[in-house]
Motif scaffolding. Sequence first.
Motif, short mmCIF file in Angstrom:
data_model
loop_
_atom_site.label_atom_id
_atom_site.label_comp_id
_atom_site.label_asym_id
_atom_site.label_seq_id
_atom_site.Cartn_x
_atom_site.Cartn_y
_atom_site.Cartn_z
N MET A 1 -3.21 11.18 5.50
CA MET A 1 -3.53 10.45 4.49
C MET A 1 -2.54 9.51 4.25
O MET A 1 -1.09 9.59 4.48
N THR A 2 -2.85 8.38 3.80
CA THR A 2 -1.81 6.94 3.37
C THR A 2 -2.49 6.36 2.21
O THR A 2 -3.71 6.34 1.93
N THR A 3 -1.67 5.52 1.50
CA THR A 3 -2.05 4.77 0.60
C THR A 3 -1.92 3.25 0.87
O THR A 3 -0.93 2.86 1.33
N ILE A 4 -2.98 2.49 0.68
CA ILE A 4 -2.80 1.11 0.81
C ILE A 4 -2.80 0.18 -0.61
O ILE A 4 -3.72 0.56 -1.57
N THR A 5 -2.00 -0.61 -0.62
CA THR A 5 -2.03 -1.58 -2.07
C THR A 5 -2.65 -2.77 -1.87
O THR A 5 -2.22 -3.31 -0.79
N THR A 6 -3.65 -3.10 -2.46
CA THR A 6 -4.43 -4.42 -2.11
C THR A 6 -3.62 -5.49 -2.89
O THR A 6 -2.58 -5.29 -3.61
N ASP A 7 -4.02 -6.67 -2.71
CA ASP A 7 -3.32 -7.79 -2.99
C ASP A 7 -3.29 -8.12 -4.42
O ASP A 7 -2.63 -8.93 -4.95
N ASP A 8 -4.02 -7.31 -5.24
CA ASP A 8 -4.18 -7.42 -6.72
C ASP A 8 -3.56 -6.04 -7.29
O ASP A 8 -3.78 -5.89 -8.29
N GLY A 9 -2.92 -5.22 -6.57
CA GLY A 9 -1.95 -4.32 -6.83
C GLY A 9 -2.91 -2.83 -7.13
O GLY A 9 -2.10 -1.98 -7.59
N VAL A 10 -4.03 -2.70 -6.50
CA VAL A 10 -4.61 -1.38 -6.73
C VAL A 10 -4.45 -0.69 -5.42
O VAL A 10 -4.48 -1.09 -4.22
N LYS A 11 -3.92 0.69 -5.74
CA LYS A 11 -3.97 1.52 -4.42
C LYS A 11 -4.99 2.25 -4.10
O LYS A 11 -5.71 2.81 -5.06
N LEU A 12 -5.24 2.26 -2.99
CA LEU A 12 -6.43 2.92 -2.05
C LEU A 12 -6.04 3.97 -1.36
O LEU A 12 -5.23 4.11 -0.40
N HIS A 13 -6.81 5.18 -1.76
CA HIS A 13 -6.43 6.44 -0.77
C HIS A 13 -7.24 6.30 0.67
O HIS A 13 -8.48 6.08 0.55
#
Length: 300
Positions: free
Chosen positions: A1-13
């Motif tokens: 599992m990892t977390t990606i942070t979008t360019d508007d600051g939302v963390k996606l699992h």
Amino acid sequence: MTTITTDDGVKLHCEDSGAGTPIVFVHEFAGDSRSWEPQVRHFSRRWRCITYNARGYPPSDVPQDVERYSQERVREDLRCVLEGLDLRGAHIVGLSMGAFATLHFGMRYCAQGAPARARSLTLAGCGTGAHPAVYAQFQQDARALADGIERLGMAHFAATYGHGPARVQLREKDPRGFAEFARQLAEHSATGSANTMRGYQARRPCLYELTEEMGRIDVPVLVMTGDEDEPCLEPSLLIKRTIPQAGLAMLPRSGHAINLEEPALFNRLLEDFLVQVETGRYAARDAATRPSIWGPGGKP
């Protein structure tokens, strides 16, 4: 599992399984990354499989502001996942809401005249609410559904929306799988689901006004639909007719969640498509075979 942070600051699992050419699976409104389990178990034996939860779907972040949910934003979230995991030459597979995101990604990032940012696109169950005859009503219904989610909660939503006319096929074929689907749907965030329904579903543009943009998609495309998923039948034909490298597969006696209803058939059709793309054997159809994009009845 990892977390990606979008360019508007939302963390996606995100979840990442297997090795090889990457496949990114983009889930539907009533699902989440778990909905792709039959595909991940199959394809991760030979491919690298990435699933992620959209914004509004825990454990991804749930923005409280409805203005942070839109067709454009969901398209860019997909881009952020690709960039965050440094995925090059990925195949993208979307179902329903995820297929809309995949299609809009293709129009923006896989168009003629620029390097494509995906190797292929698969659009399954794409088109609910898109036909001009139902477009305005769909928007109105989506806003009403968002109100109902906020007022009555996700358990009630799963017991009603989750048993709709394009969902009962899964219930009849696989009661155990349907019970899992309904249980997972009831676990979703009411805030995230309502905001997704109101901000994304109720405001996405009509596909029938985007045929020029769709026609410029310059990568192989597989369109898949169940023959009992009535809202998606005509839009699937439109997409097939519009995109030069599109093929259409129709699954018999099937509704909306075709990857769960018919996992073996879905996986075989998808794998055949991906292997053709990988081996360079999937070409644009001969121009002589292209009908009017509107079909014999003309523009609606």
